[in-house]
Write a protein that holds these residues in place. Structure first.
Motif, PDB file in Angstrom:
ATOM      1  N   ALA A 137      -6.645  14.407   7.846  1.00  0.00           N
ATOM      2  CA  ALA A 137      -5.394  13.790   7.411  1.00  0.00           C
ATOM      3  C   ALA A 137      -5.138  12.496   8.176  1.00  0.00           C
ATOM      4  N   ASP A 138      -5.457  12.498   9.463  1.00  0.00           N
ATOM      5  CA  ASP A 138      -5.265  11.286  10.277  1.00  0.00           C
ATOM      6  C   ASP A 138      -6.147  10.151   9.767  1.00  0.00           C
ATOM      7  N   GLY A 139      -7.371  10.476   9.351  1.00  0.00           N
ATOM      8  CA  GLY A 139      -8.269   9.459   8.826  1.00  0.00           C
ATOM      9  C   GLY A 139      -7.760   8.877   7.522  1.00  0.00           C
ATOM     10  N   ALA A 140      -7.231   9.730   6.639  1.00  0.00           N
ATOM     11  CA  ALA A 140      -6.685   9.262   5.368  1.00  0.00           C
ATOM     12  C   ALA A 140      -5.469   8.379   5.599  1.00  0.00           C
ATOM     13  N   LYS A 141      -4.614   8.806   6.515  1.00  0.00           N
ATOM     14  CA  LYS A 141      -3.404   8.040   6.814  1.00  0.00           C
ATOM     15  C   LYS A 141      -3.755   6.684   7.422  1.00  0.00           C
ATOM     16  N   ALA A 142      -4.725   6.651   8.325  1.00  0.00           N
ATOM     17  CA  ALA A 142      -5.117   5.387   8.970  1.00  0.00           C
ATOM     18  C   ALA A 142      -5.677   4.410   7.941  1.00  0.00           C
ATOM     19  N   ALA A 143      -6.488   4.912   6.996  1.00  0.00           N
ATOM     20  CA  ALA A 143      -7.064   4.038   5.964  1.00  0.00           C
ATOM     21  C   ALA A 143      -5.972   3.470   5.070  1.00  0.00           C
ATOM     22  N   LEU A 144      -5.016   4.290   4.737  1.00  0.00           N
ATOM     23  CA  LEU A 144      -3.926   3.838   3.869  1.00  0.00           C
ATOM     24  C   LEU A 144      -3.002   2.871   4.600  1.00  0.00           C
ATOM     25  N   ASP A 145      -2.721   3.134   5.857  1.00  0.00           N
ATOM     26  CA  ASP A 145      -1.883   2.220   6.638  1.00  0.00           C
ATOM     27  C   ASP A 145      -2.537   0.845   6.756  1.00  0.00           C
ATOM     28  N   ALA A 146      -3.852   0.820   6.930  1.00  0.00           N
ATOM     29  CA  ALA A 146      -4.562  -0.455   7.031  1.00  0.00           C
ATOM     30  C   ALA A 146      -4.485  -1.221   5.718  1.00  0.00           C
ATOM     31  N   ALA A 147      -4.571  -0.497   4.605  1.00  0.00           N
ATOM     32  CA  ALA A 147      -4.476  -1.140   3.290  1.00  0.00           C
ATOM     33  C   ALA A 147      -3.093  -1.760   3.088  1.00  0.00           C
ATOM     34  N   LEU A 148      -2.055  -1.003   3.392  1.00  0.00           N
ATOM     35  CA  LEU A 148      -0.689  -1.504   3.201  1.00  0.00           C
ATOM     36  C   LEU A 148      -0.391  -2.666   4.150  1.00  0.00           C
ATOM     37  N   LEU A 149      -0.918  -2.609   5.355  1.00  0.00           N
ATOM     38  CA  LEU A 149      -0.727  -3.720   6.293  1.00  0.00           C
ATOM     39  C   LEU A 149      -1.334  -4.997   5.730  1.00  0.00           C
ATOM     40  N   THR A 150      -2.527  -4.902   5.152  1.00  0.00           N
ATOM     41  CA  THR A 150      -3.176  -6.075   4.564  1.00  0.00           C
ATOM     42  C   THR A 150      -2.330  -6.655   3.438  1.00  0.00           C
ATOM     43  N   LEU A 151      -1.825  -5.812   2.553  1.00  0.00           N
ATOM     44  CA  LEU A 151      -0.999  -6.308   1.453  1.00  0.00           C
ATOM     45  C   LEU A 151       0.258  -6.995   1.974  1.00  0.00           C
ATOM     46  N   ARG A 152       0.881  -6.405   2.964  1.00  0.00           N
ATOM     47  CA  ARG A 152       2.131  -6.986   3.473  1.00  0.00           C
ATOM     48  C   ARG A 152       1.872  -8.276   4.241  1.00  0.00           C
ATOM     49  N   GLU A 153       0.722  -8.376   4.877  1.00  0.00           N
ATOM     50  CA  GLU A 153       0.341  -9.652   5.492  1.00  0.00           C
ATOM     51  C   GLU A 153       0.003 -10.688   4.432  1.00  0.00           C
ATOM     52  N   ASN A 154      -0.300 -10.224   3.226  1.00  0.00           N
ATOM     53  CA  ASN A 154      -0.535 -11.127   2.092  1.00  0.00           C
ATOM     54  C   ASN A 154       0.736 -11.412   1.300  1.00  0.00           C
ATOM     55  N   ASP A 155       1.891 -11.148   1.917  1.00  0.00           N
ATOM     56  CA  ASP A 155       3.209 -11.455   1.352  1.00  0.00           C
ATOM     57  C   ASP A 155       3.647 -10.525   0.229  1.00  0.00           C
ATOM     58  N   VAL A 156       3.077  -9.330   0.149  1.00  0.00           N
ATOM     59  CA  VAL A 156       3.624  -8.315  -0.750  1.00  0.00           C
ATOM     60  C   VAL A 156       4.844  -7.725  -0.056  1.00  0.00           C
ATOM     61  N   ASP A 157       6.017  -7.856  -0.687  1.00  0.00           N
ATOM     62  CA  ASP A 157       7.263  -7.419  -0.067  1.00  0.00           C
ATOM     63  C   ASP A 157       7.426  -5.902  -0.127  1.00  0.00           C
ATOM     64  N   LEU A 158       8.245  -5.380   0.761  1.00  0.00           N
ATOM     65  CA  LEU A 158       8.516  -3.944   0.779  1.00  0.00           C
ATOM     66  C   LEU A 158       9.139  -3.469  -0.530  1.00  0.00           C
ATOM     67  N   GLU A 159       9.926  -4.349  -1.167  1.00  0.00           N
ATOM     68  CA  GLU A 159      10.574  -3.938  -2.414  1.00  0.00           C
ATOM     69  C   GLU A 159       9.661  -4.076  -3.630  1.00  0.00           C
ATOM     70  N   ASP A 160       8.487  -4.696  -3.473  1.00  0.00           N
ATOM     71  CA  ASP A 160       7.538  -4.775  -4.585  1.00  0.00           C
ATOM     72  C   ASP A 160       7.007  -3.384  -4.898  1.00  0.00           C
ATOM     73  N   GLU A 161       6.822  -3.114  -6.189  1.00  0.00           N
ATOM     74  CA  GLU A 161       6.329  -1.802  -6.597  1.00  0.00           C
ATOM     75  C   GLU A 161       4.824  -1.729  -6.348  1.00  0.00           C
ATOM     76  N   VAL A 162       4.443  -0.902  -5.393  1.00  0.00           N
ATOM     77  CA  VAL A 162       3.038  -0.721  -5.036  1.00  0.00           C
ATOM     78  C   VAL A 162       2.594   0.677  -5.453  1.00  0.00           C
ATOM     79  N   VAL A 163       1.425   0.745  -6.065  1.00  0.00           N
ATOM     80  CA  VAL A 163       0.864   2.013  -6.526  1.00  0.00           C
ATOM     81  C   VAL A 163      -0.423   2.285  -5.774  1.00  0.00           C
ATOM     82  N   ILE A 164      -0.608   3.533  -5.373  1.00  0.00           N
ATOM     83  CA  ILE A 164      -1.801   3.953  -4.641  1.00  0.00           C
ATOM     84  C   ILE A 164      -2.558   4.956  -5.508  1.00  0.00           C
ATOM     85  N   ASP A 165      -3.756   4.570  -5.968  1.00  0.00           N
ATOM     86  CA  ASP A 165      -4.576   5.448  -6.809  1.00  0.00           C
ATOM     87  C   ASP A 165      -5.617   6.129  -5.926  1.00  0.00           C
ATOM     88  N   VAL A 166      -5.545   7.451  -5.834  1.00  0.00           N
ATOM     89  CA  VAL A 166      -6.430   8.167  -4.918  1.00  0.00           C
ATOM     90  C   VAL A 166      -7.252   9.219  -5.652  1.00  0.00           C
TER      91      VAL A 166
END
Length: 270
Positions: A137-166
């Motif tokens: 679970a920690d590995g899955a969470k770390a991978a997802l956190d890294a993905a979301l960090l990249t998007l937010r550093e790319n100016d994707v706002d918190l209020e933007d609708e983001v979908v995670i397909d797993v």
């Protein structure tokens, strides 16, 4: 002949609506130009550049800037068909629910093909993890956190609708970290949404792209991938060598990554 009374327009719309409900990956694409899809055509997706912001000092600000057009084109280059026999088109249409049942399997398989095509675009993503072995679970969470960090550093706002397909294996590891949906939200559950993570909807899919090692799971906004598709033709006909009626249909579509900074792919395996 029975096929002469076939309601092509009615069934075309029925199949298109059914596809829209069943395509879980397509559903989260930018698809406001659906009606423009025709085989061999291009759909122009309008966009604009960003104007320069200057500092005003009380003097002339000069001539207005010509902002470059950032439009992109989407090729409608995919064409899939179904072609099956029915006992008698008139009789089939007179029995409540029979025609819906006859085309259900064709529609489900067509939806899977559409979704698989959208999923295949993940292999060309600009932002992508290395191949990851994820077993906790920690590995899955770390991978997802890294993905979301990249998007937010790319100016994707918190209020933007983001979908995670797993993929299913990833969901099993992550599920204890998800916020559960409300118990009365059957509509979202029917769309494959299994929970929320960091204000993002998590969707389960078996149609994600895979190579020989990894499944390519997508974290994206609904603007990242453009999709346009239509049921171009549906018609009934009578095969020359058979004493029966048949029905065939043509589904055309195209998809493209149009905002690469708003898509991150997690490449992972068990």
């Amino acid at each position: 002949m029975a096929y002469t009374n076939f309601k092509a327009t009615v069934w075309s719309k029925f199949i298109q609506r059914a596809l829209e409900k069943k395509c879980r990956l397509v559903e989260d694409c930018w698809s406001q130009f659906e009606g423009e899809a025709k085989l061999g055509k291009q759909v122009k997706i309008l966009g604009v550049g960003s104007p320069t912001i200057g500092t005003y000092s009380g003097t002339s600000i000069g001539t207005p800037e010509a902002v470059e057009d950032s439009s992109v084109t989407l090729d409608i280059d995919q064409a899939k068909y179904f072609n099956f026999m029915v006992d008698d088109v008139d009789r089939a249409q007179s029995v409540p629910g029979l025609m819906e049942t006859l085309i259900k399997e064709a529609t489900v398989k067509m939806a899977q093909v559409r979704d698989s095509y959208v999923a295949s675009l993940a292999a060309g993503a600009t932002y992508m993890s290395d191949s990851l072995e994820i077993t906790t679970a920690d590995g899955a969470k770390a991978a997802l956190d890294a993905a979301l960090l990249t998007l937010r550093e790319n100016d994707v706002d918190l209020e933007d609708e983001v979908v995670i397909d797993v993929a299913p294996f990833f969901y099993q590891l992550l599920r204890d970290n998800l916020i559960a949906l409300k118990t009365d939200n059957d509509e979202l559950i029917a769309k494959g949404i299994v929970g929320l993570y960091d204000n993002c909807r998590v969707k389960l899919s078996n149609n994600l792209y895979t190579d020989t090692t990894d499944t390519y799971m997508m974290v994206r906004t609904k603007r990242a991938i453009a999709f346009a598709g239509a049921i171009d033709q549906v018609e009934a006909y009578r095969p020359e060598t058979l004493f029966s009626d048949a029905m065939k249909g043509l589904n055309v579509y195209g998809a493209k990554i149009v905002r690469p900074k708003e898509l991150y792919v997690i490449k992972a395996h068990k």
